[in-house]
Design an enzyme around this catalytic site. Structure first.
Site, PDB file in Angstrom:
ATOM      1  N   ARG A 166      97.609  61.415  39.566  1.00 24.47           N
ATOM      2  CA  ARG A 166      97.661  60.131  40.217  1.00 24.47           C
ATOM      3  C   ARG A 166      96.851  58.892  39.287  1.00 24.47           C
ATOM      4  O   ARG A 166      95.982  57.915  39.614  1.00 24.47           O
ATOM      5  CB  ARG A 166      96.993  60.021  41.513  1.00 24.47           C
ATOM      6  N   SER A 239      99.862  58.317  51.568  1.00 22.21           N
ATOM      7  CA  SER A 239      98.659  59.206  51.280  1.00 22.21           C
ATOM      8  C   SER A 239      97.478  58.258  50.832  1.00 22.21           C
ATOM      9  O   SER A 239      97.455  57.629  49.761  1.00 22.21           O
ATOM     10  CB  SER A 239      98.987  60.197  50.164  1.00 22.21           C
ATOM     11  N   GLU A 335      93.467  56.904  46.984  1.00 24.31           N
ATOM     12  CA  GLU A 335      94.533  57.059  46.272  1.00 24.31           C
ATOM     13  C   GLU A 335      95.268  55.484  45.931  1.00 24.31           C
ATOM     14  O   GLU A 335      95.470  55.124  44.699  1.00 24.31           O
ATOM     15  CB  GLU A 335      95.552  57.681  46.621  1.00 24.31           C
TER      16      GLU A 335
END
Length: 346
Positions: A166, A239, A335
């Site tokens: 990520r 998420s 995130e």
């Protein structure tokens, strides 16, 4: 200059969390030339620039005293193909899921596990999006960018993008480069990844004994739709926390206390935990504080029930982070990109 620069535009419809902040200036660009003109205008006016794609991985916490440039470059081009693979260039403004479905329809595989991820193609490399055991970097060949420091376009290889979990150079050097297009190399013979999440069991339940890439895509879409809210129906940023990576020793200690701990061994000997499992075990699933809440079906997703601010959503996230650390000695990292007031010169 063929630009329509608007003033004081609400960004509620431009971020999937539906946070209602405003942009002092706003412009949609459909070409490299318009992008260059917009950047020049911002420099001339002495205002900051904020680049906006699909707005699906973003928490806005304040009005943006900046020129928000909404990237709308469109087009998909088949550059080359042989018996084994195809090379495809996709413009940054294309919808990610629509491109995945297009690639599957052409007989190209590799991206099926990344179906139904919201956002644009241009935003995908920033986070190195991933799902069900596959990451964007697995099939990305290069990225064409406009380097704002030099004013020149540049093609970066996958290695130069410095992809990690990520993460990428685009995220670490936020705002420096504007992604214009992405080149993918996709195989024609599918190598299916079925051992992450519930993919294999779902396909078995559907009596799909010899799945194709399209079967996997349909399964991913069904599983995601069952667990993850549609941003059009319930505002969210997908998420909200990264799956934490801890040492094998730490994981073993947790396993002793929590035998059902969901974990995945990594190549370097570390262990990745399912953040959603930790949050659910801590009792946060379905919790609501005003209009900010944790989704009732997936603890990894924070939602906006209508009037939550970015600050309120982050306050809820901070409570979850503190609780998870106290219970499991595990740090959860947010995130989405968090964006506050932008007021520095471009």
């Amino acid at each position: 200059m063929s630009l329509l620069i608007e003033r004081d535009v609400s960004l509620k419809l431009y971020n999937t969390l539906a946070v209602d902040v405003s942009a002092r200036f706003f412009v949609a660009v459909h070409s490299l030339e318009q992008l260059q003109d917009a950047l020049a205008w911002a420099k001339q006016q002495g205002v900051a620039v904020f680049l906006l794609g699909g707005g699906s991985n973003l928490v806005l916490t304040a009005d943006l005293h900046a020129l928000v440039i909404y990237i709308q470059l469109r087009g998909i081009q088949l550059l080359s193909e042989d018996a084994h693979s195809a090379q495809i260039e996709v413009q940054a403004g294309e919808n990610w899921h629509a491109f995945v479905q297009w690639s599957l329809a052409q007989g190209f595989s590799g991206l099926e596990n990344l179906s139904l991820i919201p956002g644009s193609v241009g935003a995908a490399p920033v986070q190195n999006i991933g799902a069900y055991g596959v990451e964007l970097k697995d099939h990305l060949e290069s990225v064409l960018v406009l380097d704002r420091e030099t004013g020149q376009t540049q093609r970066l290889s996958a290695e130069q993008c410095q992809f990690a979990y990520r993460d990428s150079v685009f995220k670490r050097e936020s705002g420096r480069r504007v992604i214009l297009s992405v080149i993918f190399k996709l195989p024609k013979q599918a190598t299916l990844h079925l051992d992450y999440g519930h993919l294999r069991s779902y396909l078995a339940e559907q009596q799909v004994l010899q799945p194709t890439a399209q079967d996997v895509s349909r399964a991913v879409c069904a599983i995601r739709a069952e667990k993850l809210p549609d941003p059009q129906q319930l505002a969210n940023a997908g998420s909200f926390f990264k799956n934490p990576v801890i040492s094998a020793e730490h994981a073993q200690q947790l396993k002793q206390n929590y035998p059902a701990l969901v974990s995945f061994a990594q190549d370097d000997g570390s262990v990745k935990l399912a953040a959603g499992w930790l949050i659910e075990q801590a009792g946060w699933k379905g919790v609501r504080q005003g209009d900010a809440g944790v989704h009732a079906k997936q603890a990894l997703v924070l939602v906006n029930y209508g009037g939550a601010t970015g600050i309120q959503i982050l306050q809820l996230a901070a409570q979850i982070q503190a609780d998870i650390f106290q219970r499991f000695a595990v740090e959860l990292e947010i995130e989405p990109n968090v964006m506050g007031q932008v007021n520095t010169p471009a």
